[in-house]
Design an enzyme around this catalytic site. Structure first.
Site, PDB file in Angstrom:
ATOM      1  N   ARG A 107      20.112  -7.063   1.682  1.00  0.00           N
ATOM      2  CA  ARG A 107      20.705  -5.503   1.073  1.00  0.00           C
ATOM      3  C   ARG A 107      21.894  -4.780   1.583  1.00  0.00           C
ATOM      4  NH1 ARG A 107      21.034  -4.999  -3.922  1.00  0.00           N
ATOM      5  NH2 ARG A 107      21.090  -2.958  -3.980  1.00  0.00           N
ATOM      6  N   ARG A 153      -1.488  11.127   2.746  1.00  0.00           N
ATOM      7  CA  ARG A 153      -2.501  11.938   3.415  1.00  0.00           C
ATOM      8  C   ARG A 153      -2.705  12.972   3.038  1.00  0.00           C
ATOM      9  NH1 ARG A 153       2.212  12.672   7.987  1.00  0.00           N
ATOM     10  NH2 ARG A 153       2.049  10.709   9.029  1.00  0.00           N
ATOM     11  N   ASP A 199      12.303  -1.990  13.418  1.00  0.00           N
ATOM     12  CA  ASP A 199      13.129  -1.384  13.641  1.00  0.00           C
ATOM     13  C   ASP A 199      13.328  -0.851  15.497  1.00  0.00           C
ATOM     14  OD1 ASP A 199      12.376   0.812  11.332  1.00  0.00           O
ATOM     15  OD2 ASP A 199      10.445   0.614  12.498  1.00  0.00           O
ATOM     16  N   ARG A 210      20.345   8.807  -0.821  1.00  0.00           N
ATOM     17  CA  ARG A 210      19.743   9.614  -0.573  1.00  0.00           C
ATOM     18  C   ARG A 210      21.015   9.990   0.450  1.00  0.00           C
ATOM     19  NH1 ARG A 210      17.310   7.831   5.385  1.00  0.00           N
ATOM     20  NH2 ARG A 210      18.402   6.285   6.026  1.00  0.00           N
ATOM     21  N   GLU A 232      24.624   7.945   0.814  1.00  0.00           N
ATOM     22  CA  GLU A 232      24.207   5.880   0.849  1.00  0.00           C
ATOM     23  C   GLU A 232      24.013   5.854  -0.275  1.00  0.00           C
ATOM     24  OE1 GLU A 232      20.763   5.982   3.694  1.00  0.00           O
ATOM     25  OE2 GLU A 232      21.707   7.101   5.151  1.00  0.00           O
ATOM     26  N   ARG A 284       0.752  -1.189  -0.425  1.00  0.00           N
ATOM     27  CA  ARG A 284       0.113   0.264  -0.086  1.00  0.00           C
ATOM     28  C   ARG A 284       0.659   0.715   0.100  1.00  0.00           C
ATOM     29  NH1 ARG A 284      -0.817   2.463   5.021  1.00  0.00           N
ATOM     30  NH2 ARG A 284       0.726   1.426   6.410  1.00  0.00           N
ATOM     31  N   TYR A 297      13.632  -7.192   9.287  1.00  0.00           N
ATOM     32  CA  TYR A 297      14.039  -5.879   9.852  1.00  0.00           C
ATOM     33  C   TYR A 297      13.464  -5.395  10.840  1.00  0.00           C
ATOM     34  CZ  TYR A 297      15.287  -0.785   8.983  1.00  0.00           C
ATOM     35  OH  TYR A 297      16.281   0.357   9.267  1.00  0.00           O
TER      36      TYR A 297
END
Length: 366
Positions: free
Chosen positions: A248, A175, A349, A279, A299, A171, A347
């Site tokens: 990765r 916003r 957080d 970035r 990066e 998805r 992964y």
């Protein structure tokens, strides 16, 4: 000397477990193959700027328990993650919000933005998208996809969007307010003084050995403790005997610049495929720095090869199936407990990493 627990890896998962075990009177040894603690959240102070050595880490959570827990070890500032995207000579706010749409189409109201997105989606809608490009076009339409998704995603994964599976973008959060706050979480911030200080406090009074590779010294280390909490790569622990899990990796090009402010924001994404880096991070902005110099990191996303630093698990069907086989092996272990991003091939957080470690503490130590 016999320990109750040997913790392999001095990152946040291992450090939280070590702290809690030590608090309960357990004898703990923590080892790490790097020459520093804190794993990938390690920050190094250079000219008064806390440099995120392994990429930007922004703490955010909606879990009050985790927020209160981590605040024992650091004071957090009120940094809000509001990244910017640059496509050619155009600059956009992220995440996709009314500032983004207003800049892209010269409109002002949510109704105008919704109308354009719906019209574009209709042109590209596919009932069963077979790749990421079809999925993204079906969700966002041409403009958002081509300017803000396509190039960045292809750099991130090293493949054309037509060759990437659709599920990577399940998805896309739109916003329809003028709100640039990237996260929806209730709590957010950066620890004042950097992340390393958190791990230093967690490991206070605990024996830590750096430059110590568990697998290279397995015979010697495997019997120093009753149990082992292993936060390294699960497939490497088993000498890749069932196959190699894919990741990765990221390469950083960090430089000090003789100016006070290089890009005006901590995080600037470059969404054009032709720009080789994904970035640029300007580290001082995480802590509202006013130093006369600045430090930036470009990066570059790259394929992972054995020996490289693994960053992002490639959680596609093939790798997840292989991981399940390793997990079955791990469940038969009496002495070794696997955890963290590499041990769980997922992964996490930071808040989820802390929560998972506390869950293990509960299970192990009550």
């Amino acid at each position: 000397m016999k320990y109750d627990y040997l913790v392999v890896g001095a990152g946040i998962f291992g450090a939280v477990f070590a702290y809690e075990a030590n608090k309960r009177g357990k004898k703990v040894l923590v080892i790490d193959k790097r020459n520093h603690i804190a794993g990938n959240i390690y920050t190094e102070n250079v000219d008064g700027i806390n440099v995120h050595k392994y990429g930007a880490h922004i703490f955010h959570t909606s879990d009050t328990k985790v927020w209160n827990y981590v605040n024992q070890f650091a004071e957090f500032n009120n940094y809000v993650n509001s990244p910017i995207a640059i496509y050619k000579d155009e600059l956009y706010n992220l995440p996709f919000n009314m500032n983004t749409f207003s800049k892209m189409w010269g409109i002002k109201t949510p109704a105008e933005a919704m109308k354009i997105i719906e019209e574009q989606k209709k042109q590209y809608y596919v009932e069963e998208p077979s790749n990421l490009e079809e999925q993204a076009l079906s969700l966002a339409g041409k403009d958002v996809y081509e300017k803000l998704i396509k190039g960045y995603t292809e750099k991130q994964w090293g493949r054309d969007c037509k060759d990437l599976p659709a599920f990577i973008i399940k998805r896309l959060p739109f916003r329809f307010t003028y709100n640039n706050n990237y996260f929806n979480d209730r709590y957010q911030g950066i620890p004042i003084g950097g992340y390393t200080k958190i791990v230093e406090k967690l490991l206070e009074g605990i024996e830590v050995r750096l430059n110590t590779d568990f697998l290279a010294n397995k015979e010697e280390l495997v019997n120093v403790a009753d149990k082992i909490v292993y936060t390294g790569m699960i497939d490497q622990y088993y000498d890749y005997k069932l196959g190699v899990l894919e990741y990765r990796s990221v390469r950083f090009e960090t430089e000090k610049l003789d100016c006070e402010n290089y890009q005006g924001n901590a995080v600037v994404n470059y969404t054009e495929r032709e720009v080789p880096y994904t970035r640029i991070i300007e580290h001082k902005h995480f802590e509202f720095g006013t130093q006369p110099v600045t430090i930036i990191s470009r990066e570059y996303s790259s394929e992972w090869h054995q020996g490289d630093e693994p960053y992002y698990p490639v959680n596609d069907d093939k790798n997840n199936t292989l991981y399940e086989k390793y997990r079955e092996l791990a469940e038969k272990e009496n002495k070794v407990i696997f955890g963290g991003r590499l041990g769980g091939y997922k992964y996490y957080d930071m808040d989820k990493t802390i929560a998972a470690s506390l869950l293990l503490v509960e299970k192990e130590l009550g």
